[in-house]
Motif scaffolding. Sequence first.
Motif, short mmCIF file in Angstrom:
data_model
loop_
_atom_site.label_atom_id
_atom_site.label_comp_id
_atom_site.label_asym_id
_atom_site.label_seq_id
_atom_site.Cartn_x
_atom_site.Cartn_y
_atom_site.Cartn_z
N GLY A 1 0.79 -1.23 0.00
CA GLY A 1 0.00 0.00 0.00
C GLY A 1 0.81 1.27 0.00
O GLY A 1 0.24 2.37 0.05
N ASP A 2 2.14 1.14 -0.05
CA ASP A 2 2.99 2.33 -0.03
C ASP A 2 2.65 3.27 -1.19
O ASP A 2 2.47 2.83 -2.33
CB ASP A 2 4.47 1.90 -0.13
CG ASP A 2 5.41 3.08 0.02
OD1 ASP A 2 5.18 3.92 0.89
OD2 ASP A 2 6.39 3.15 -0.76
N GLY A 3 2.57 4.54 -0.88
CA GLY A 3 2.25 5.51 -1.92
C GLY A 3 0.77 5.66 -2.19
O GLY A 3 0.38 6.29 -3.17
N GLY A 4 -0.06 5.05 -1.34
CA GLY A 4 -1.50 5.20 -1.50
C GLY A 4 -2.18 4.17 -2.36
O GLY A 4 -3.37 4.29 -2.67
N LEU A 5 -1.46 3.11 -2.77
CA LEU A 5 -2.10 2.05 -3.55
C LEU A 5 -3.16 1.35 -2.72
O LEU A 5 -2.98 1.12 -1.53
CB LEU A 5 -1.06 1.01 -4.01
CG LEU A 5 -0.52 1.16 -5.43
CD1 LEU A 5 0.33 2.41 -5.52
CD2 LEU A 5 0.29 -0.07 -5.83
N LYS A 6 -4.26 1.01 -3.37
CA LYS A 6 -5.31 0.24 -2.71
C LYS A 6 -4.98 -1.24 -2.84
O LYS A 6 -4.59 -1.70 -3.91
CB LYS A 6 -6.67 0.55 -3.34
CG LYS A 6 -7.13 1.99 -3.15
CD LYS A 6 -8.47 2.24 -3.80
CE LYS A 6 -8.92 3.69 -3.61
NZ LYS A 6 -10.24 3.95 -4.27
N VAL A 7 -5.15 -1.96 -1.75
CA VAL A 7 -4.78 -3.37 -1.73
C VAL A 7 -5.99 -4.21 -1.35
O VAL A 7 -6.56 -4.03 -0.27
CB VAL A 7 -3.64 -3.64 -0.72
CG1 VAL A 7 -3.22 -5.10 -0.77
CG2 VAL A 7 -2.45 -2.72 -1.01
N LYS A 8 -6.40 -5.10 -2.22
CA LYS A 8 -7.53 -5.97 -1.91
C LYS A 8 -7.14 -6.93 -0.79
O LYS A 8 -5.99 -7.38 -0.68
CB LYS A 8 -7.98 -6.72 -3.16
CG LYS A 8 -8.55 -5.77 -4.22
CD LYS A 8 -9.22 -6.50 -5.36
CE LYS A 8 -9.85 -5.51 -6.34
NZ LYS A 8 -10.52 -6.18 -7.48
N LEU A 9 -8.10 -7.26 0.06
CA LEU A 9 -7.83 -7.96 1.32
C LEU A 9 -7.09 -9.28 1.14
O LEU A 9 -6.26 -9.64 1.97
CB LEU A 9 -9.15 -8.20 2.06
CG LEU A 9 -9.82 -6.95 2.65
CD1 LEU A 9 -11.16 -7.31 3.27
CD2 LEU A 9 -8.91 -6.27 3.67
N SER A 10 -7.37 -10.00 0.08
CA SER A 10 -6.78 -11.34 -0.07
C SER A 10 -5.36 -11.32 -0.63
O SER A 10 -4.70 -12.36 -0.69
CB SER A 10 -7.67 -12.18 -0.99
OG SER A 10 -7.74 -11.60 -2.28
N VAL A 11 -4.87 -10.15 -1.03
CA VAL A 11 -3.57 -10.09 -1.72
C VAL A 11 -2.39 -10.50 -0.85
O VAL A 11 -1.59 -11.34 -1.26
CB VAL A 11 -3.35 -8.68 -2.31
CG1 VAL A 11 -1.90 -8.52 -2.80
CG2 VAL A 11 -4.29 -8.43 -3.48
N PRO A 12 -2.22 -9.95 0.38
CA PRO A 12 -1.06 -10.35 1.18
C PRO A 12 -0.99 -11.85 1.44
O PRO A 12 0.08 -12.46 1.31
CB PRO A 12 -1.26 -9.58 2.49
CG PRO A 12 -2.06 -8.38 2.10
CD PRO A 12 -3.01 -8.90 1.05
N GLU A 13 -2.12 -12.46 1.77
CA GLU A 13 -2.12 -13.90 2.03
C GLU A 13 -1.82 -14.68 0.76
O GLU A 13 -1.19 -15.74 0.80
CB GLU A 13 -3.46 -14.34 2.61
CG GLU A 13 -3.44 -15.78 3.09
CD GLU A 13 -4.61 -16.13 3.99
OE1 GLU A 13 -4.64 -17.25 4.50
OE2 GLU A 13 -5.48 -15.25 4.20
N LYS A 14 -2.23 -14.15 -0.38
CA LYS A 14 -1.96 -14.82 -1.65
C LYS A 14 -0.45 -14.82 -1.96
O LYS A 14 0.08 -15.78 -2.51
CB LYS A 14 -2.73 -14.14 -2.79
CG LYS A 14 -2.93 -15.01 -4.00
CD LYS A 14 -3.96 -14.43 -4.93
CE LYS A 14 -4.25 -15.39 -6.09
NZ LYS A 14 -4.90 -16.64 -5.64
N ILE A 15 0.23 -13.75 -1.55
CA ILE A 15 1.68 -13.71 -1.71
C ILE A 15 2.35 -14.76 -0.83
O ILE A 15 3.27 -15.45 -1.24
CB ILE A 15 2.23 -12.31 -1.40
CG1 ILE A 15 1.80 -11.31 -2.48
CG2 ILE A 15 3.75 -12.32 -1.27
CD1 ILE A 15 2.24 -9.89 -2.24
N LEU A 16 1.85 -14.89 0.41
CA LEU A 16 2.38 -15.92 1.31
C LEU A 16 2.21 -17.31 0.70
O LEU A 16 3.14 -18.13 0.72
CB LEU A 16 1.65 -15.87 2.66
CG LEU A 16 1.94 -14.67 3.56
CD1 LEU A 16 1.09 -14.76 4.82
CD2 LEU A 16 3.41 -14.62 3.93
N ASP A 17 1.05 -17.58 0.14
CA ASP A 17 0.79 -18.89 -0.47
C ASP A 17 1.69 -19.12 -1.68
O ASP A 17 2.18 -20.23 -1.91
CB ASP A 17 -0.68 -18.99 -0.88
CG ASP A 17 -1.62 -19.04 0.31
OD1 ASP A 17 -1.15 -19.36 1.42
OD2 ASP A 17 -2.81 -18.73 0.14
#
Length: 344
Positions: free
Chosen positions: A162-178
Amino acid sequence: MAVKKEENPTGASKGTVKKHIMSGEFSKVYLMYGAEQYLATFYRDQIKNALVNADDDLNCRVYDSDSFDLNTLINDSITMPFFAEHRVVVVNGSGYFDGSDPEFIENVGQIPDSNVVIFCEQKVNKAKKAYLAASKCPDVTCLEFKGLEKNDLITWLATILGDGGLKVKLSVPEKILDACGPGADMYMLENEAKKVHDYCMDKGVVSPEDVELLCSNAIEDKIFDMCRAISQKDSSVAISQYEDLLKLKKNVVTIMIRIEAQYNQLLDIKILLEEGKKESEIADKMRLSKWVVSRLVSLAKSYTRKELIAAVDACQEAMMLKTSGGLLGNSAVENLIVKLLATS
């Protein structure tokens, strides 16, 4: 009987660093260690930056495994600050706490209150005299970092994305972990999150589809980095990338197949470049995203066509040797890397 879950010491270690910085009361020596080197390094720098300015070379000395010398460290740790309130000595990867010489710890009392020594180690031996002495010394703070819990990792990744004001959909961080798998350390996760962030800057939002496009094949990224290191004749980095692949639980045959596929792809791109094709044309022909093609083109240009042909041949020979009962296990890939370094 239920098995007691091993407590993760990371939270307590983070809390200790925060407490010391907020109070301004620091230990004379810190030992930061553990499997998650990203955190050990991060909190090492938190303490260092709280004590000295980043550009104060006179009052901050840094040693690594090559420059570490015990006598020099002892002398440096008792040298008074030069027109400053504090002096910091940072020691990275010395291996001192994997040994049986407690001399430095036994001399900690000589360190003036103005000085702080920070050890950042990946490996310690808790049965050896150096660590035992450190763990019992009131002037030494030992902090272990095993990694963050899943929820904390998700929050951390969301901050990077989200750095710089990007919007991040809720499932994205966990998807990166997977996508990165259970063996991924925080350096790998940070790299993947930054890659997705940079890719999505123009459109202003990060979606799960972006992760699928860029991160679902962490193994391909490692293979790419390995091939780049080979082109630069950097054997240590090439082997390091291979070791990371093993952390991702990939077997030897799979790794060898992917290495050969990577070199075949680079050879195809090299041929297209020599034919005068532009990146956009290569992307269309090979059905790859422009972002991926840009990376591959850069790497292909670092090889000659002859080197890429030799690399493909080496991969095929290595696979034949492996399947015919030749070199076994890790030796098969390590031998292949050595041959690829020789061809580049």
